[in-house]
Enzyme design. Structure first.
Site, PDB file in Angstrom:
ATOM      1  N   HIS A   1       1.004  -1.252  -0.026  1.00  6.36           N
ATOM      2  CA  HIS A   1      -0.068  -0.108  -0.146  1.00  6.36           C
ATOM      3  C   HIS A   1       0.821   1.342   0.002  1.00  6.36           C
ATOM      4  CE1 HIS A   1      -3.731   1.782  -0.301  1.00  6.36           C
ATOM      5  NE2 HIS A   1      -4.389   1.629   0.810  1.00  6.36           N
ATOM      6  N   ARG A   2       2.194   1.007   0.194  1.00  2.00           N
ATOM      7  CA  ARG A   2       2.963   2.282   0.116  1.00  2.00           C
ATOM      8  C   ARG A   2       3.087   2.692  -1.386  1.00  2.00           C
ATOM      9  NH1 ARG A   2       8.405   0.169   2.556  1.00  2.00           N
ATOM     10  NH2 ARG A   2       7.934  -1.628   1.052  1.00  2.00           N
TER      11      ARG A   2
END
Length: 471
Positions: free
Chosen positions: A442-443
């Site tokens: 999710h970065r």
């Protein structure tokens, strides 16, 4: 490798991967007293990444195996010592002299340079000058195997023939050299077809076709054996627990999964899709004569669908560079396939999968799986992956929440394909259905991007004609 004044050369455990610090000796192919030649595979070791065969870089007679099978050895430690000739010629036993004289001559014809023999490791050009051996300096221990010398004597003329330089020596990977040895094929007579003049497995099989494969000669029971490795005491019949050492692939997998789970923030999304049309297409392609010999299966279609989805959403094919605080977008797809092996989970990858045709992708996938099952996956095959597929459906489960392979941005879980009641064209009918799960970092992959990728994979599997219409 080091060399003493007693004409004994030592071979150290090399770094067969990229920065690996240790390896476990799985199997010895030689025993004290055996004659070895430059490039001959002497043992198989298991690292944190794969099982690798080690060739020895000089000729001689095995003097000592420093470690038994099952022992974990640090990189740089001596694992085998070899009497390289010189001082062995005037041995007290007259019968030993004829068999060992050729070894002394082969010693004087040391190759001037060597070719790389392992993935991530190569025997560097020797800077040590050979000098004449003094007969009196040979220790009695090195002469102990002398009575066994007449047995391998016929092999000595090979080493004593016209010496070949490192550049003239046939190029082949260690497993190919072992295959050639097992089949009785002289690599010098094989026409190489691999890139850069490398002899491949197919070349060896082609050369061996007119003759029956030769079985490896069994080791003599009278030869000294390596000391057995310390074994854990067998558990009592009523034992309530068994402790198993964590090492090799299992240890590396545990460390990688913990590092990934607590470094990359994972998000997993799911979709259930009707894949009846794809399953019908698989059956039609299996019956297609033009695709005879090509391994067509549902996993191949999932791989193709994921490659299409990545082409339509290239931002998902990226990596997070923590040190430089950058997102590294990859313009190639090294497609990893999670494989369960007796040694644990490994994730080899198909290099530049996005550039392959369907038959080429099928061939690469088949080779990857068979090599993994045989335990012959090289460290290079597991480096540089960008995205991965894990086929949990083969175990009969619907789906899972897979953990990212370290350094990758996404992993797709392919669940079991089952017949289920499904609304199709306004009516409830039995259809073949599966559930897909996509975990992503999710970065660098937000919810929208991850959803688009998963939706595209599902859309292709529901209507496989999109493999042609989507560009």
């Amino acid at each position: 490798m080091t060399e003493s004044a007693q004409a004994v050369s030592e071979f150290k455990m090399p770094d067969v991967g990229e920065g690996l610090t240790e390896a476990e000796i799985l199997k010895w192919y030689v025993q004290p007293g055996d004659t070895v030649t430059d490039g001959q595979v002497v043992c198989e070791v298991e690292t944190a990444k794969a099982a690798v065969e080690l060739p020895i870089p000089f000729d001689g007679t095995v003097r000592e195996l420093r470690f038994a099978e099952g022992t974990t050895v640090d990189v740089g430690q001596v694992i085998i010592s070899v009497a390289t000739g010189g001082g062995e010629a005037p041995a007290p036993e007259p019968e030993a002299a004829p068999a060992e004289a050729p070894a002394a001559e082969a010693e004087s014809a040391e190759p001037q340079g060597r070719q790389p023999v392992l993935v991530g490791y190569g025997v560097s050009e020797s800077s040590t000058k050979r000098r004449a051996r003094r007969p009196a300096e040979q220790p009695p221990a090195a002469q102990a195997p002398a009575p066994e010398a007449p047995a391998p004597a016929p092999a000595a003329p090979v080493a004593n023939g016209t010496p070949v330089s490192g550049a003239e020596r046939p190029l082949a990977k260690p497993p190919v050299r072992k295959l050639a040895k097992d089949l009785g094929v002289d690599l010098a007579t094989v026409v190489p077809t691999g890139e850069g003049g490398v002899v491949t497995r197919e070349d060896v099989h082609a050369a061996a076709a007119p003759q029956a494969p030769a079985e490896p000669a069994p080791s003599s029971a009278s030869q000294p054996q390596a000391a057995p490795a310390p074994q854990a005491a067998a558990p009592a019949p009523d034992a309530r627990e068994t402790r198993i050492p964590v090492k090799g692939v299992r240890k590396a997998t545990a460390q990688a999964m913990v590092g990934s789970a607590f470094t990359a923030p994972h998000v997993t999304e799911f979709v259930t899709v009707d894949v009846t049309r794809t399953m019908k297409l698989v059956e039609k392609m299996k019956a297609d004569k033009d695709l005879a010999g090509v391994r067509i299966n549902p996993l191949l279609m999932v791989a193709r669908a994921l490659l299409v989805a990545i082409r339509r959403n290239p931002d998902v094919n990226a990596a997070w560079d923590e040190a430089n605080q950058e997102i590294v977008r990859k313009h190639y797809v090294n497609l990893g396939i999670a494989a369960a092996t007796p040694r644990g989970l490994i994730v080899p990858n198909i290099k530049d999968a996005q550039a392959k045709t369907l038959p080429e992708l099928a061939a690469a996938l088949g080779e990857l799986v068979s090599t993994a099952r045989e335990g012959r996956t090289s460290p290079a095959d597991m480096q540089g992956g960008t995205v991965t597929i894990t086929n949990v459906g083969v175990f009969g489960v619907d789906t899972g929440t897979p953990i990212l392979n370290p350094g990758e941005s996404a992993i797709l879980a392919f669940g079991a394909v089952k017949w289920q009641p499904w609304v199709h064209k306004g009516k409830v009918k039995p259809r073949q259905v599966t559930t897909l799960a996509l975990s992503f970092d999710h970065r660098l992959v937000d919810g929208e991007l991850g959803s688009k990728v998963l939706a595209d994979v599902a859309a292709v599997l529901e209507h496989p004609k999109r493999l042609l219409t989507w560009t």
